[in-house]
Enzyme design. Structure first.
Site, mmCIF file in Angstrom:
data_model
loop_
_atom_site.group_PDB
_atom_site.id
_atom_site.type_symbol
_atom_site.label_atom_id
_atom_site.label_comp_id
_atom_site.label_asym_id
_atom_site.label_seq_id
_atom_site.Cartn_x
_atom_site.Cartn_y
_atom_site.Cartn_z
ATOM 1 N N HIS A 4 33.590 69.030 14.179
ATOM 2 C CA HIS A 4 34.924 68.525 13.819
ATOM 3 C C HIS A 4 35.141 68.577 12.303
ATOM 4 O O HIS A 4 34.193 68.494 11.526
ATOM 5 C CB HIS A 4 35.187 67.120 14.387
ATOM 6 C CG HIS A 4 34.453 65.989 13.742
ATOM 7 N ND1 HIS A 4 33.948 64.922 14.448
ATOM 8 C CD2 HIS A 4 34.147 65.714 12.443
ATOM 9 C CE1 HIS A 4 33.388 64.068 13.633
ATOM 10 N NE2 HIS A 4 33.489 64.526 12.397
ATOM 11 N N GLU B 51 38.413 66.689 16.970
ATOM 12 C CA GLU B 51 37.246 66.854 17.822
ATOM 13 C C GLU B 51 37.346 68.179 18.599
ATOM 14 O O GLU B 51 38.438 68.765 18.696
ATOM 15 C CB GLU B 51 37.163 65.668 18.799
ATOM 16 C CG GLU B 51 37.020 64.302 18.121
ATOM 17 C CD GLU B 51 35.607 64.031 17.592
ATOM 18 O OE1 GLU B 51 34.925 64.966 17.133
ATOM 19 O OE2 GLU B 51 35.193 62.856 17.626
ATOM 20 N N ASP C 226 41.943 61.134 7.045
ATOM 21 C CA ASP C 226 41.997 60.411 8.314
ATOM 22 C C ASP C 226 41.796 58.914 8.099
ATOM 23 O O ASP C 226 41.437 58.475 7.002
ATOM 24 C CB ASP C 226 40.950 60.957 9.299
ATOM 25 C CG ASP C 226 39.630 61.332 8.624
ATOM 26 O OD1 ASP C 226 39.294 60.706 7.597
ATOM 27 O OD2 ASP C 226 38.943 62.241 9.103
#
Ligand code: F6R
Length: 241
Positions: free
Chosen positions: A137, A142, A67
């Site tokens: 998460h 999320e 990410d």
């Protein structure tokens, strides 16, 4: 099925995680998936020790980040490309040019998400390293994230922004948006090792390992993965029977 291995402390977790990663590399698994954050730091330090000692080489490996913050800029110290360079790449023989991540500064983020999802999928990650958020998460998927999700832009919850505020001068600097690999993208990895440290992860670990598989706890999707291991210290494992 998720295997949970309960270990005494962070050092034991790091050794066990490094062992799993090393055995995957030695079996020919040269594509790594890397998490950033506190959880894998000791594991990365252990991998670096092994490389320096000549017991392990990452020279033939490539790596993909999970990410990236949106709009932080590539020079920002909390840009995840920078974080992984400081925590791992600078200390091992993994070529910098083979460490790839999503571009959180791309003009067309939807196109970037599609591009990165395709790149990760085609690379066939052999060993994915994960941390877990206190809300369950993985990556930045999320609660509420579809189990079938792919790489996309998501809004961080206020809890995650508070959890991550410690890395920024002021909490308002924590970006609201990130690009994250989706849950389906992550689950395409051949093997997964999730590192969980500390009491604040205990509820998330218990739900991930034993609770219903549901987007309420995104990490619970690992129960459907054929080769996922959770390595938890005794505090993170404290809500397991
Ligand atoms: C980071 C990431 C996140 C973290 C999680 C735990 O790349 O994907 O899922 O692993 O937020 O963060 P730490 O390890 O800092 O507690």
């Amino acid at each position: 099925m998720t295997t949970v291995i309960r270990l005494l402390g962070a050092d034991e977790v790091a050794l066990a995680a490094a062992d799993l990663i090393q055995s995957s590399i030695e079996a020919g698994g040269r594509v790594l998936g890397l998490a950033t954050g506190a959880s894998p730091q000791a594991t990365y330090t252990e991998l670096a020790h092994r490389v320096v000692a000549g017991r392990l080489s990452l020279a033939e490996c490539s790596a993909y980040l999970l990410d990236e913050y949106v709009g932080l800029g590539s020079g920002h110290p909390q840009n995840y490309g920078e974080v992984i360079r400081r925590d791992l790449v600078d200390h091992v023989d993994l070529p910098d040019t083979r460490v790839l991540g999503p571009d959180g500064d791309a003009g067309d983020l939807s196109a970037e998400c599609r591009r990165y999802d395709k790149a990760v999928t085609e690379a066939h990650i052999d060993m994915q390293i994960l941390g877990i958020g206190s809300n369950g998460h993985i990556g930045f998927n999320e609660p509420g994230s579809p189990l079938t999700s792919t790489t996309r832009v998501v809004s961080l919850t206020e809890q995650t922004r508070r959890d991550n505020a410690r890395h920024f001068d002021v909490s308002t600097q924590v970006p609201r948006l990130v690009v994250t690999q989706g849950l389906a993208t992550i689950c395409r990895a051949r093997r997964i090792v999730l590192v969980a440290l500390g009491e604040h992860k205990a509820a998330a670990v218990a739900h991930a390992a034993l609770g219903p598989v549901s987007s309420e706890c995104p990490a619970s999707v690992l129960q459907r993965h054929p080769d996922a291991t959770i390595l938890a210290d005794s505090a993170a494992a404290s809500r397991l029977p």
